[in-house]
Design an enzyme around this catalytic site. Sequence first.
Site, PDB file in Angstrom:
ATOM      1  N   LYS A 134      -6.755   6.844   9.124  1.00 36.14           N
ATOM      2  CA  LYS A 134      -6.695   5.404   8.838  1.00 36.14           C
ATOM      3  C   LYS A 134      -7.447   4.584   9.878  1.00 36.14           C
ATOM      4  O   LYS A 134      -7.954   3.501   9.569  1.00 36.14           O
ATOM      5  CB  LYS A 134      -5.241   4.938   8.822  1.00 36.14           C
TER       6      LYS A 134
HETATM    7  C1  LIG Z   1      -2.060  11.979   7.049  1.00 40.89           C
HETATM    8  C2  LIG Z   1      -2.384  11.524   5.668  1.00 40.89           C
HETATM    9  N1  LIG Z   1      -3.023  12.378   4.850  1.00 40.89           N
HETATM   10  C3  LIG Z   1      -3.333  12.020   3.593  1.00 40.89           C
HETATM   11  C4  LIG Z   1      -2.987  10.774   3.085  1.00 40.89           C
HETATM   12  C5  LIG Z   1      -3.387  10.441   1.685  1.00 40.89           C
HETATM   13  O1  LIG Z   1      -4.494   9.574   1.691  1.00 40.89           O
HETATM   14  P1  LIG Z   1      -4.746   8.592   0.474  1.00 40.89           P
HETATM   15  O2  LIG Z   1      -3.522   7.726   0.396  1.00 40.89           O
HETATM   16  O3  LIG Z   1      -5.946   7.822   0.842  1.00 40.89           O
HETATM   17  O4  LIG Z   1      -4.884   9.417  -0.724  1.00 40.89           O
HETATM   18  C6  LIG Z   1      -2.312   9.871   3.907  1.00 40.89           C
HETATM   19  C7  LIG Z   1      -1.890   8.536   3.446  1.00 40.89           C
HETATM   20  O5  LIG Z   1      -2.569   7.759   2.938  1.00 40.89           O
HETATM   21  C8  LIG Z   1      -2.032  10.241   5.235  1.00 40.89           C
HETATM   22  O6  LIG Z   1      -1.457   9.378   6.056  1.00 40.89           O
HETATM   23  N1  LIG Z   2      -0.239   7.370   3.380  1.00 39.41           N
HETATM   24  C1  LIG Z   2      -0.382   5.980   3.546  1.00 39.41           C
HETATM   25  C2  LIG Z   2       0.089   5.205   2.383  1.00 39.41           C
HETATM   26  C3  LIG Z   2      -0.653   3.908   2.264  1.00 39.41           C
HETATM   27  O1  LIG Z   2      -1.946   4.190   1.896  1.00 39.41           O
HETATM   28  P1  LIG Z   2      -3.155   3.207   2.001  1.00 39.41           P
HETATM   29  O2  LIG Z   2      -4.306   4.098   2.314  1.00 39.41           O
HETATM   30  O3  LIG Z   2      -3.255   2.539   0.701  1.00 39.41           O
HETATM   31  O4  LIG Z   2      -2.917   2.217   3.091  1.00 39.41           O
HETATM   32  C4  LIG Z   2       0.259   5.589   4.867  1.00 39.41           C
HETATM   33  O5  LIG Z   2       0.177   6.357   5.780  1.00 39.41           O
HETATM   34  O6  LIG Z   2       0.812   4.526   5.009  1.00 39.41           O
END
Ligand SMILES: Cc1ncc(COP(=O)(O)O)c(C=O)c1O
Ligand SMILES: N[C@@H](CCOP(=O)(O)O)C(=O)O
Length: 469
Positions: free
Chosen positions: A112
Site C-alpha cells: 500500500k
Molecule cells: C497484504 C495484502 N495482500 C493482498 C491484499 C489484496 O489486495 P487488493 O485489495 O488490492 O486486491 C491486501 C489488501 O488489500 C493486503 O493488505
Molecule cells: N486489504 C486492504 C483492504 C482495503 O483495500 P484498498 O486497497 O481498497 O484500500 C487493507 O489492507 O486495508
Amino acid sequence: MEYISTRGSAPTLDFEGVTLAGLATDGGLYLPSEWPRFSEAEIRDLRGKPYHELAATVMRPFVKGSLTDDELDAMCAAVYGDFGHAAVTPLVQLNEQHWLLELFHGPTLAFKDVALQMLGHLFETFLARREQRMMIVGATSGDTGSAAINAVANRDNVEIVMLHPKGRVSDVQRRQMTTVRAANVYNLAIDGSFDDAQAHVKCMFRDPNVTGALKLGAVNSINWARLMAQVVYYFYSALQLGAPERKVAYSVPTGNFGDVFAGYVAARMGLPIERLIVATNVNDILYRALSDGDYSAGGVTPTITPSMDIQVSSNFERLLFDCGGRDGAALAEQMGAFEASKAMRLTNAQAQGASALFTSIRADQDETAQALAWAYRETSQIIDPHTGVGLHASIVAGDTGLIAKDVPIITLATAHPAKFPDAVERAVGVRPALPQRVGDLFGREEHFTEISGDYEAARNFVLQNAADA
Ligand SMILES: Cc1ncc(COP(=O)(O)O)c(C=O)c1O
Ligand SMILES: N[C@@H](CCOP(=O)(O)O)C(=O)O
C-alpha cells in the site's frame, strides 16, 4: 486526461478532480475515458530506468493537464527516494520459473505504501492549490489504514478517520495505526467485517448529511490515483525479465481487486502480460466469479490472511465496466441489484472479457501454510501469508501447465512477514523480526475508539470530529 464513472451519470473530471473526489457521485468508480498506450519501442526505452523515473513516465499520461512534467518528476523523486530498498520494489528469484516482487519496503511494510506515499503528496499539492480542507474516510482490513495514516499524519489541510474491523487485524497492523500520535488522525474499531466498514465509507460519500457538511476524500483503491501508482511496478518487473520481447505472468494475492486491476491496466497500456492469476483465500467471491460467473457474497471467514478477508471487491466493478462494453447505465442497474441482494451473475461479455487475461486460484489455510513452508525450505525465503496465497497459486499454475514452463511467474509479495508473526512462526518455525525502521511499535500507547457496527455510529463520529477540528 478525462475520467468517467463506471455508473455513467457522474460528471467527467480531470486527474486533480478524481484524486480529490474518490468515489463518483453516482456511486461508481472513476476510470480514464480511454487507455493510454505505449508502443513496443517505447516500452523497450523504459529498460534500465530507476524506479522514480519509470514511475513518472508510466504515470505521465494519466496526470496530463493536472501536473506539469516538473511537478510529477519532483513528486516521484521525493516519494520513491525514501523507501527501505534502493530498488523500491526489488525482484527476487526463487527458482527457474518463480519470482517474488517485494512490495513491502515502504514505511509501513506493505504494498500500500507504494501508492499511498504518492497520494499523500498529491492531496497536499491539489488541496493547497484549491485552498481547501478535506476529511478522509477510509476502511481497512489492516494495511491500507497504516499506510494512509503514515502518508497524511500531521499534513496540513487533511484529517483522517480510519475504520477497521475490531479484532480482525493483526496486532502489528493495529498498532501501526493506533500508536500514531497526530492531531489529524482518528482510528475507529467497528463491530463488523471489513466489508461493513467499506460499505459505511461508500455510504458517507452518498449521504447528503455528510457531503453537505464536509469535503470527503478517499484513500482506498476506489481512488483512481491509488491504482495508477500501482501500475508502475508491473512495468518495472516485466522489463527486468525481458519485456516487451518476453511475456510474464503474475500471481496477485487479491481482496479488493485493486492490485490485480493495476496489472490489467498495465496490459491495456501495452505491457505484454501472459496471464493475471487472481489468488484468493477461502473468502473466494472472485474465484467463483472468474470460474463460473457467480458473483455472490457470503459471510466473511476470518483467516491467517486477514487483509484479504473481503467478500465485496470494490474494483471488480471497474473490470466489469471495461469488459462489458463500458455501458454505465447497464452497470449502474447491475450493481444496484447486487447491492440489494449481494448476488449477481456476470454477463457473457463480462465473463469472456475477463477470461482473456484472468484466471483465479484459491488457497485454503493449509495450502497457504504449505506455500510458506515450501518457500522457506526450498529457497530460504520467509514470506508473509498473503504472499503465500499468491505463491500457492503460482506453483499450481506452473505445475499444472496453466502457465508454460518458459514463462516466468511473478508472485506479488504484498506484505512483510513480520506483520503476521504468529502465522509465519506456525508455518516455518521461525518468528520474523520487525525491521528497525518501524521503531518501538509494542512500547507505544494505543489510541482508538470502539463503536458499534451501525452506519450511524461511524457517520456521527466523522461529523462530530470534523466539527471539533
Ligand atoms: C497484504 C495484502 N495482500 C493482498 C491484499 C489484496 O489486495 P487488493 O485489495 O488490492 O486486491 C491486501 C489488501 O488489500 C493486503 O493488505
Ligand atoms: N486489504 C486492504 C483492504 C482495503 O483495500 P484498498 O486497497 O481498497 O484500500 C487493507 O489492507 O486495508
